[in-house]
Design an enzyme around this catalytic site. Structure first.
Site: not given
Ligand SMILES: Cc1cc2nc3c(=O)[nH]c(=O)nc-3n(C[C@H](O)[C@H](O)[C@H](O)COP(=O)(O)OP(=O)(O)OC[C@H]3O[C@@H](n4cnc5c(N)ncnc54)[C@H](O)[C@@H]3O)c2cc1C
Length: 422
Positions: A11, A13-15, A79, A170, A300, A317
């Site tokens: 993943g 994403g942010f994490g 994955v 929003e 998340d 995030a």
């Molecule tokens: C519409 C929306 C608005 C938001 N607004 C805010 C805000 O204003 N402030 C705030 O703090 N938070 C906000 N959030 C929440 C924030 O975006 C999440 O908490 C944050 O993205 C979590 O980070 P993460 O790294 O856990 O997951 P993510 O950032 O979701 O990253 C997960 C990654 O894993 C990848 N992935 C998933 N499954 C697989 C797999 N099987 N194999 C390979 N890759 C995979 C995905 O493609 C993605 O790139 C918002 C969320 C949404 C949906």
């Protein structure tokens, strides 16, 4: 990859990105796997859906973020499983990637709370393609009403947003602005003032984690901008042309935007790990997955314990980013044969924007901002965290242009579902 320990991150994403960056100087090799070749800035997805920003403004190619990090390899792949005994990650194309440390950071997905029809007819807002699909759909409704104005009587221009959290607030605010300021001019022959934005929240207030004053400010602002806010109202049923509320009332609509919440990525359960009732992976205070010494879960998809009480930290995030940096540090400590440390989340505050020159922001210890100043704080913070200078400049330019001219950006219907060529 030599004899250095191999860290696999699932993943980007942010994490996941925070872990990858934190491992830059460590004697490890890193493979960062994502099913997409880009990372998405989810907090601005609603602006893509409401034609405020281009899709590419809120996404950044993952490879482009790591040109200077020589211990990292980016791999595009989905994955689908992990063989815990052999310590290998399985990809959808049947390939395998071996790991010494594994970091699970694959985020969340929309949850429909078992509401009939929501999955089939509702529009989630979690991925970039969700946002583009929703933008297409909203513009299509106006095009249909332009071609057949009678459709307005049948609810073609009724837009229902389910969920009064930050995303719902929003999105509703941005839609009301788009209709009143831009579509009124784009579609001079249809009664755009009859377009309805209905925001439905099951609780008695919007923006649940915020103070009462901020909740009231959000409610007042949305209502002053012609958003119909229904509190203590739940959607019971969603069909292709209406929603039914819990009190039996029905509302004709072809657009239900589902902003009611998320649940952990279902891969978490499929991996046979201990999960909470909401499907989040159980982790210890150091963020190691329960029962594992070299598997971590963050963001998340994980239920990181809060400092006090039993509750897990929220799916936001900053939690994911700080947890990612923490895991990178812990891997470094383990390499030096030092014990792991507990993760302490530093809450730097929460914000939500409601529309032009209107937002609420709550910063510790007790600073509560609203209106224009909160809006500028929101804009600045989102620019700061957006990946890539080019994206930041593009977003800044779009916002500046919209602010000065009241105009919106890409009001284009873009269907990319054509069959790819061989
Ligand atoms: C519409 C929306 C608005 C938001 N607004 C805010 C805000 O204003 N402030 C705030 O703090 N938070 C906000 N959030 C929440 C924030 O975006 C999440 O908490 C944050 O993205 C979590 O980070 P993460 O790294 O856990 O997951 P993510 O950032 O979701 O990253 C997960 C990654 O894993 C990848 N992935 C998933 N499954 C697989 C797999 N099987 N194999 C390979 N890759 C995979 C995905 O493609 C993605 O790139 C918002 C969320 C949404 C949906």
């Amino acid at each position: 990859m030599g004899v250095r320990p191999h860290v696999v991150i699932v993943g980007a994403g942010f994490g996941g990105l925070a872990v990858a960056r934190g491992l830059d100087k460590l004697p490890v090799d890193v493979t960062l796997i994502d099913r997409q070749n880009y990372t998405t800035f989810q907090p601005l997805l609603y602006q893509v859906a409401t034609a405020g920003l281009n899709d590419a403004d809120v996404a950044h190619p993952v490879r482009g973020l790591f040109h200077r990090q020589h211990n990292l390899h980016v791999r595009k792949g989905e994955v689908v499983g992990v063989d815990w005994d052999r310590q290998v990650v399985r990809l959808a194309d049947d390939r395998e990637v071996a790991y010494d440390h594994l970091v699970l950071a694959m985020g969340a997905v929309a949850t429909w709370f078992g509401v009939p029809g929501a999955d089939e007819h509702g529009h989630p807002l979690y991925t970039l393609s969700d946002a583009v699909t929703l933008r297409n759909h909203i513009i299509e409704r106006f095009e249909a009403a332009d071609a057949s104005p009678d459709l307005v009587d049948e609810g073609e221009l009724n837009f229902v947003v389910v969920g009064g959290g930050p995303t719902g607030v929003e999105t509703a605010g941005a839609m009301a602005e788009l209709f009143a300021r831009v579509f009124r001019q784009d579609y001079p022959t249809i009664p755009v003032s009859r377009a309805r934005v209905v925001l439905v929240e099951a609780r008695d207030a919007l923006l649940a984690p915020f103070s009462k004053a901020s909740q009231q400010a959000a409610l007042d602002t949305l209502r002053s901008r012609q958003v119909e806010v229904r509190l203590n109202a739940a959607v019971d049923d969603v069909t292709a042309d209406h929603v039914r509320f819990a009190d039996g009332e029905t509302l004709s609509t072809k657009t239900v935007i589902w902003a009611a919440g998320v649940t952990a990525n279902p891969l978490a359960r499929a991996l046979d790990l201990a999960t909470t009732r909401s499907g989040r992976i159980e982790v210890g205070r150091d963020l190691l997955v329960s029962g594992h010494q070299n598997v971590w879960a963050i963001g998340d998809v994980a239920a990181a314990p809060a400092r006090k009480g039993d509750a897990a930290l929220p799916q936001l995030a900053p939690v994911a980013m700080q947890a990612g940096a923490h895991v990178a540090r812990q891997i470094g400590r383990l390499l030096e044969a030092k014990p792991t440390q507990p993760f302490h989340f530093r809450d730097k505050g929460t914000m939500a924007t409601i529309g032009r020159r209107s937002a609420v922001a709550e910063l510790p210890p007790r600073i509560h901002l609203k209106g224009t100043i909160a809006w500028f704080a929101w804009l600045g913070l989102h620019l700061l965290y957006l990946a890539g200078l080019r994206n930041r400049l593009s977003v800044l330019l779009n916002w500046f242009w919209a602010y000065v001219t009241w105009d919106r950006g890409p009001r284009i219907i873009l269907h990319l579902d054509a069959e790819p060529k061989d």
